[in-house]
Design a protein around this motif. Structure first.
Motif, short mmCIF file in Angstrom:
data_model
loop_
_atom_site.label_atom_id
_atom_site.label_comp_id
_atom_site.label_asym_id
_atom_site.label_seq_id
_atom_site.Cartn_x
_atom_site.Cartn_y
_atom_site.Cartn_z
N ARG A 50 37.43 42.00 46.44
CA ARG A 50 38.76 40.78 45.92
C ARG A 50 37.87 39.69 45.75
O ARG A 50 39.17 38.76 44.86
N ARG A 51 37.12 38.37 45.89
CA ARG A 51 37.19 37.79 45.05
C ARG A 51 36.43 38.04 44.43
O ARG A 51 36.54 37.16 42.80
N TYR A 53 36.84 40.02 42.12
CA TYR A 53 38.18 40.22 41.04
C TYR A 53 39.07 38.67 41.10
O TYR A 53 40.06 38.52 40.27
N GLU A 54 39.08 38.54 41.94
CA GLU A 54 40.07 37.45 41.63
C GLU A 54 39.27 35.98 40.82
O GLU A 54 40.18 35.09 40.24
N LEU A 57 40.54 36.79 37.76
CA LEU A 57 42.70 36.49 38.01
C LEU A 57 42.83 35.54 37.46
O LEU A 57 43.59 34.17 37.26
N LYS A 58 41.81 34.47 38.03
CA LYS A 58 42.36 32.76 38.05
C LYS A 58 42.28 32.74 36.43
O LYS A 58 42.46 31.25 36.11
N THR A 62 43.94 40.53 34.28
CA THR A 62 44.19 41.22 35.44
C THR A 62 43.30 42.72 35.11
O THR A 62 43.80 43.04 36.12
N SER A 74 40.43 45.51 48.96
CA SER A 74 41.00 44.22 49.58
C SER A 74 41.79 44.60 51.15
O SER A 74 42.17 45.51 50.62
N MET A 77 44.47 41.43 49.85
CA MET A 77 45.87 41.59 48.97
C MET A 77 47.23 43.22 48.94
O MET A 77 46.97 44.09 49.44
N SER A 80 49.00 45.22 43.47
CA SER A 80 47.73 44.26 42.72
C SER A 80 48.70 44.01 41.29
O SER A 80 49.74 43.91 40.81
#
Length: 174
Positions: A50-51, A53-54, A57-58, A62, A74, A77, A80
């Motif tokens: 998750r981290r 991916y994020e 995402l920030k 996506t 994750s 989350m 998605s």
């Protein structure tokens, strides 16, 4: 069976990011970047935490690898942000084991030291491609924190780039 490759950049002291997740310490230009981008085309699927991916995402990304099937591990989350990105909420090792048993090309393990540790401990990582940056951080996100047992690696190749980045490819010894 599909091959799972932990393809990752790390500092000389074994960190894949700063403590805050920043990766500004890594060279983002040079031959090693061109080679990395070309190597990504060989993968059919990507698994990340998750981290990791994020991080994208920030920046509004996506679906970071639209030519690959994307799986984000994750427990937090709930849905998605992208229809193409599948969430794995439980049993990451079991999900990756099933993915390896499916037809298809190789799988890219993208970042995520904790996820890498889980998959090393489960005996699922087949190869490591390590891009070592000529920098020491002294702390940060570890390459594979808390392994239950040492992962023995056999060196397959090494390339030294002019900017000091060393790319080494290893097979995980069974």
């Amino acid at each position: 069976m599909r091959k799972l490759t932990y393809h990752v950049a790390a500092t000389v002291d074994g960190f894949i990011a700063r403590s805050d997740g920043g990766v500004d310490c890594f060279a983002h230009e040079g031959d090693h970047v061109t080679e990395y981008l070309a190597a990504l085309k060989a993968y059919d699927a990507v698994v990340m935490g998750r981290r990791t991916y994020e991080f994208g995402l920030k920046l509004g990304v996506t679906d970071p690898y639209p030519w690959m099937d994307t799986y984000v591990v994750s427990r937090t989350m709930k849905e998605s942000p992208d229809a193409r990105v599948k969430l794995v909420a439980e049993d990451a090792a079991g999900a990756v084991r099933r993915l390896k048993e499916q037809q298809g090309g190789d799988i890219y393990l993208c970042g995520g030291g904790e996820l890498a540790t889980c998959l090393f401990d489960a005996g699922l990582v087949d190869e490591v491609i390590l891009k070592v940056a000529p920098v020491l951080l002294g702390g940060g996100v570890a390459l594979s924190p808390g392994l239950r047992a040492a992962a023995q690696l056999d060196l397959l190749s090494t390339k030294v780039h002019r900017n000091g980045v060393i790319v080494s490819r290893y097979a995980v010894r069974r």
